[in-house]
Enzyme design. Structure first.
Site, mmCIF file in Angstrom:
data_model
loop_
_atom_site.group_PDB
_atom_site.id
_atom_site.type_symbol
_atom_site.label_atom_id
_atom_site.label_comp_id
_atom_site.label_asym_id
_atom_site.label_seq_id
_atom_site.Cartn_x
_atom_site.Cartn_y
_atom_site.Cartn_z
ATOM 1 N N GLN A 259 0.835 -1.197 0.000
ATOM 2 C CA GLN A 259 0.000 0.000 0.000
ATOM 3 C C GLN A 259 0.872 1.250 0.000
ATOM 4 O O GLN A 259 0.635 2.195 -0.753
ATOM 5 C CB GLN A 259 -0.900 -0.014 1.246
ATOM 6 C CG GLN A 259 -2.118 0.835 1.106
ATOM 7 C CD GLN A 259 -2.949 0.403 -0.070
ATOM 8 O OE1 GLN A 259 -3.073 -0.770 -0.365
ATOM 9 N NE2 GLN A 259 -3.490 1.365 -0.780
ATOM 10 N N HIS A 262 2.493 2.849 -3.203
ATOM 11 C CA HIS A 262 1.682 3.551 -4.204
ATOM 12 C C HIS A 262 2.032 5.027 -4.256
ATOM 13 O O HIS A 262 2.082 5.627 -5.330
ATOM 14 C CB HIS A 262 0.192 3.442 -3.857
ATOM 15 C CG HIS A 262 -0.476 2.269 -4.502
ATOM 16 N ND1 HIS A 262 -0.608 2.144 -5.845
ATOM 17 C CD2 HIS A 262 -1.050 1.172 -3.975
ATOM 18 C CE1 HIS A 262 -1.236 1.015 -6.132
ATOM 19 N NE2 HIS A 262 -1.510 0.397 -5.009
ATOM 20 N N GLU A 327 -10.550 1.803 2.622
ATOM 21 C CA GLU A 327 -10.698 1.408 1.211
ATOM 22 C C GLU A 327 -10.476 -0.107 1.081
ATOM 23 O O GLU A 327 -11.310 -0.808 0.518
ATOM 24 C CB GLU A 327 -9.664 2.180 0.385
ATOM 25 C CG GLU A 327 -9.712 1.878 -1.102
ATOM 26 C CD GLU A 327 -8.522 2.479 -1.840
ATOM 27 O OE1 GLU A 327 -7.557 2.917 -1.170
ATOM 28 O OE2 GLU A 327 -8.552 2.482 -3.086
ATOM 29 N N HIS A 328 -9.349 -0.584 1.601
ATOM 30 C CA HIS A 328 -9.027 -2.021 1.596
ATOM 31 C C HIS A 328 -8.957 -2.516 3.029
ATOM 32 O O HIS A 328 -8.303 -1.878 3.858
ATOM 33 C CB HIS A 328 -7.660 -2.278 0.959
ATOM 34 C CG HIS A 328 -7.499 -1.716 -0.419
ATOM 35 N ND1 HIS A 328 -6.812 -0.539 -0.670
ATOM 36 C CD2 HIS A 328 -7.921 -2.163 -1.617
ATOM 37 C CE1 HIS A 328 -6.828 -0.300 -1.968
ATOM 38 N NE2 HIS A 328 -7.485 -1.269 -2.575
ATOM 39 N N ASP A 361 -5.785 -6.110 -6.594
ATOM 40 C CA ASP A 361 -5.435 -5.046 -7.533
ATOM 41 C C ASP A 361 -5.420 -5.537 -8.967
ATOM 42 O O ASP A 361 -5.558 -4.747 -9.896
ATOM 43 C CB ASP A 361 -4.046 -4.493 -7.193
ATOM 44 C CG ASP A 361 -4.070 -3.592 -5.977
ATOM 45 O OD1 ASP A 361 -5.157 -3.099 -5.628
ATOM 46 O OD2 ASP A 361 -2.998 -3.381 -5.371
ATOM 47 N N HIS A 420 -51.602 20.218 -10.949
ATOM 48 C CA HIS A 420 -51.349 18.806 -10.674
ATOM 49 C C HIS A 420 -52.675 18.099 -10.356
ATOM 50 O O HIS A 420 -52.998 17.054 -10.927
ATOM 51 C CB HIS A 420 -50.418 18.651 -9.454
ATOM 52 C CG HIS A 420 -48.968 18.855 -9.752
ATOM 53 N ND1 HIS A 420 -48.450 20.042 -10.157
ATOM 54 C CD2 HIS A 420 -47.914 17.993 -9.690
ATOM 55 C CE1 HIS A 420 -47.138 19.917 -10.330
ATOM 56 N NE2 HIS A 420 -46.792 18.677 -10.048
#
Lengths: 437, 437
Positions: A259, A262, A327-328, A361, A420
Site C-alpha cells: 500500500q 503507491h 478502502e481495503h 489489484d 397537478h
C-alpha cells in the site's frame, strides 16, 4: 516511526481521532487554470488540444494524429511479452466474470389496484476512460474501468491517455484491446476531460467519464460534472489489516508496504490483538523497506501515516475499522468470515492470510477502484451500475387511477399545486361520467 | 407563445439544438457566502445555528429548542385533516411497497480456481434529509426521501426543516412520522447542511445528505460532498409528452401546465405526430392557464420554455426524446409499451392516457426525485441504492492463490510495484516449499 496506539491507553481516543483526521493530500488550487483550459478546448477544439499537448506533453500533433490508428495500436501491442499478455488476459477474464454477475435485473409487476410498475436499466451511450500517462499508467486500471462499462453494454467507449514525448505503455493498449476499446486518443490532463465532456470536431462527446488522474484531471472532472457523469474523485489509497497473533509478520509487512509504495500519501494501518505481532511486523517493515525499488515513496508513507494499533479483542478492532471505513480491509485472522460480518464500512474485504490485497489489484475479479478517505461510509467501488441508469415505469388502468388518483388530487391541493390536481381530476371526472352513464 | 418546431423544416435541427441548450437556471454565485456559513457552524456549532436562524428565519432559538419535541410534533400533526392524513398514508404505503422491491441482493460464489468472491450491501449509518421551508415545503418529498432510506435500513434518520417565523407545515411532520423519522430540527439553509455534515454539540453528523433546496442549500451540499455523500443537485423540473392525434388535448394541456406551475424555470414539451393536436393543446393551455392559482409561474414557464414539436412519426419522436433525456416522459399513444422500449434516456416514464405525471409525484410508488437537465443520460432517480453501499469480498484458498497469484506477480512487475509482487510471491514460495516437501 509509525504512529503507535493502544486502545488501553487513556489518551487512545484522542490519538485515534487525530490519526483519522490527518489530511493526507495537498490539494493545490488548480481550479482557475483548469477552467481556462476547458474554455480553450470548448472555443478552439482540436486546435487547442494540439497546442496544449505540445506544451504539456512535448508532442507535436495534427488533429488527424490525435487518435491512435489500428496499425499504431497493433505495433505497440506486438512489443508485449507473452508472459505479460497471458497475465493480462487472465486478469481481464476474471474481472469480466466477476462484473457480469453485477448486471441488475429489470422489474415489472401489477399491484392489486391495477397499476403496472417497475423499472428498466439501460447503459449510458458513450463513456470516456481517462488513463494517466507516465509512471502511473496502469494497464490494470484500464481493465477495471473499461470492462464494467463493456459488461453494462456501453456502445461507445473512448480512452484518453497522454503520451509524454510520444511514449505510451504498450500494456495499456493491450488492456484496451482486451476490453474491446478501439477509440484511443493520445491526449491527457484537463484538456482531455474537456474534450470528452464537450466534444471537438475529432472527438465526439461522451456521457460519463471515469478513471484516475492528477490534480488537474480531478479538478476538470469536478468542473464538467453535471454536463456529464463522473465516477468518484479518488484520494490517496489506504489499507487496514486486522491480524491475530499467530500470523506471518513478513506477509503483513509486505501488504502494508504494498500500500505504502503507491504514494507518499498512502496509508497503511495494522490493528492487532497481539503486541508481539505488532513489534514483529514493525521490525519486518524496517528490514524489507530498504530492499524495495520504491523505498523512498513507501518509506515516506510509512513514516508519516503508517499506524500500529493494539486492540483488546477483535470486536474492538471491528469497531475501530468501522470508524476508519478503509478502502481495503484485510482480515488475517482464524475466522475472517465472522469478523467480516462486523466490519460494515469498507470498500473491499480480503479474507484470510492467502488473500493479499495485491491479488485484488489485479486478478481476483472485484474492482480495484474503491472509495477512499472514509467515503466507504457512504459509497461503493466502481461497478457495472456506474455505467447504467434506471428508468422507473408506471402504467395505470382507468381503475387504478380511480383507486389512487383521489389521493393525488388531495395531496396536490395540500401542496398548493392546482394544475397537478386538475390533471388527475379531469380524468377522474370522465371516468365517473362513463361509469355513471 | 411556446417554441414551435417541425422536424420537416430545414432549420429544425438548429432550433431543436438551441432549445436543448437553453440555460434555464440563474445560478447566482453564493459559494463565498456559503463557505463562510459552513466555517461559522464548524467553529461555533449550536451558537452559530441559533444566530443564523434568528437572522434568516426570524426565529429566536436556544440550542435546546433546535429539535422538535415529541409533544410539539404531535400537536402539529393533530391539525392535519383526516382526508389529508388518509391520502398521505396511502402515498407512504405505495412508495414503501415500490421501494421494498429495490433492495439488492448480496452474492457469494466460489470459482473453479477456489476463489470465493462476492459482495455485500450495507446501509449508511446515518442520513440527513433536507426539507425546504415555506411554499416549497412538500410532504411528498419527505416521503420520497425518507422511505427509501428506511427501506435500506438506515439506522438514524434526521430531518432539517426551516420554520420561518416559527411556522411549520404540519403535513411535513406527519410525513416524517409516517416514514419513521423522529429526529427533526427547525433549521434550514447552508447552516443546516453544515450541521448535518460536520455535527454540533446538539446534532450528531450524518454520512449522507439528500433532499431539495435553494441555491444556498445546493452550494452547501456541493461543498460538503466528500466529507459526506449527497444525492444529485436537482435543476428545474421538466416533462416531455409524446402524443398521437386521437388523444384528449385538455388532459395533455393540464399535464404540461402541472409541470409549468412548479417553477418559472420548469419546461414542458409536447412532441406529436399530429399538427391538429398540437394546435388544440396550445389552445387548451391558453384557455386553462388563466384559471390557475399559479398562473403567473406557469405562464412564465410556458412562455419562455414551453415547446411544441411536430414529428413525422413515433420513431422520430423517440429519437428526439433520447436527445432531450427528459426527467419525466409521458407516452400518450396507443401502444406506449412499444414506444417506451425506444426511449432509453428518461428518469421516469408514464404510459398511456390514464397515467398523468402528477400521480407519479404523489402516489403511484416510484420516486419523484429524478435526474433533470439531460442528466438522465447518465444518472437515475433516488432509490434504495442511494442509502446503501457495496463491499466487495474475496477469499482465496492456497490453491486459488497458487493458480492466479503468479499473474498478479507478473502484472505488479510490469507496473513497477515490487512490494505488490513480493506480497504475493512470499506466500507462493511458502506454498511451493510445502508442496515440494
Amino acid at each position: 516511526m509509525p504512529i503507535t496506539l493502544n486502545t488501553s491507553d487513556a489518551d487512545f481516543d484522542a490519538g485515534f481521532t487525530r490519526m483519522l483526521s490527518m489530511k493526507r493530500e495537498d490539494s493545490a488550487d488548480v481550479n482557475t487554470a483548469v477552467a481556462a483550459i476547458i474554455d480553450d478546448v470548448r472555443a478552439r477544439g482540436d486546435q487547442a488540444l494540439c497546442e496544449l499537448t505540445a506544451r504539456f506533453d512535448r508532442l507535436e500533433l495534427t488533429p488527424e494524429a490525435l487518435r491512435f490508428t489500428p496499425d499504431e495500436i497493433e505495433a505497440e501491442i506486438a512489443r508485449v511479452s507473452d508472459e505479460d499478455r497471458a497475465a493480462l488476459t487472465m486478469a481481464a477474464e476474471r474481472i469480466r466474470a466477476y462484473h457480469a454477475r453485477q448486471m441488475p435485473e429489470d422489474a415489472s409487476w401489477t399491484d392489486p389496484e391495477g397499476a403496472t410498475l417497475g423499472w428498466r436499466w439501460t447503459p449510458v451511450s458513450a463513456a470516456g476512460l481517462y488513463v494517466p500517462g507516465g509512471l502511473a499508467s496502469y494497464p490494470s486500471s484500464v481493465l477495471m474501468n473499461a470492462i464494467p462499462a463493456r459488461v453494462a453494454g456501453v456502445e461507445r467507449l473512448v480512452i484518453c491517455v497522454p503520451t509524454p514525448d510520444g511514449v505510451v505503455n504498450p500494456l495499456v493498449l493491450l488492456a484496451a484491446k482486451l476490453a474491446g476499446v478501439e477509440e484511443i486518443y493520445r491526449i491527457g490532463g484537463a484538456q482531455a476531460i474537456a474534450a470528452l465532456a464537450h466534444g471537438t470536431r475529432t472527438i465526439a462527446p461522451v456521457d460519463k467519464i471515469t478513471g484516475p488522474g492528477n490534480a488537474y484531471v480531478a479538478a476538470a472532472k469536478r468542473q464538467v460534472f453535471g454536463k456529464v457523469g463522473i465516477d468518484m474523485i479518488a484520494g490517496p489509497s489506504e489499507v487496514l489489516i486486522i491480524a491475530e497473533g499467530a500470523q506471518n509478520p513478513d506477509w503483513i509487512a509486505l501488504d502494508l508496504l504494498a500500500q505504502a509504495e503507491h504514494d507518499a500519501d498512502a496509508q497503511s494501518i495494522l490493528i492487532t490483538t497481539d503486541p508481539t505481532l505488532a513489534h514483529a511486523v514493525a521490525g519486518a517493515v524496517d528490514r524489507i523497506l530498504p530492499t524495495l525499488p520504491r523505498a523512498e515513496i513507501a518509506g515516506a508513507s510509512w513514516r508519516d501515516y503508517g499506524t500500529l494499533i493494539i486492540a483488546r479483542d477483535l470486536d474492538e478492532a471491528a469497531r475501530l475499522s468501522n470508524r476508519i471505513a478503509p478502502e481495503h480491509l484485510e482480515l488475517v485472522v482464524d475466522d475472517p468470515e465472522a469478523l467480516a460480518l462486523k466490519c460494515v464500512h469498507a470498500g473491499a474485504i480480503f479474507l484470510g492470510a492467502h488473500t493479499p490485497e495485491a491479488v485484488g489489484d489485479y486478478v481476483s475479479g472485484p474492482n480495484h477502484v474503491l472509495p477512499t478517505a472514509r467515503s466507504a461510509r457512504f459509497s461503493s467501488g466502481l461497478s457495472v451500475l456506474d455505467f447504467l441508469k434506471r428508468t422507473t415505469i408506471a402504467r395505470l388502468t382507468p381503475g387504478a387511477l380511480a383507486a389512487i388518483g383521489p389521493a393525488a388530487v388531495r395531496l396536490a391541493g395540500a401542496e398548493g399545486l392546482q394544475a397537478h390536481g386538475a390533471s388527475v381530476q379531469a380524468r377522474l371526472e370522465l371516468l365517473n361520467e362513463r361509469s355513471g352513464g
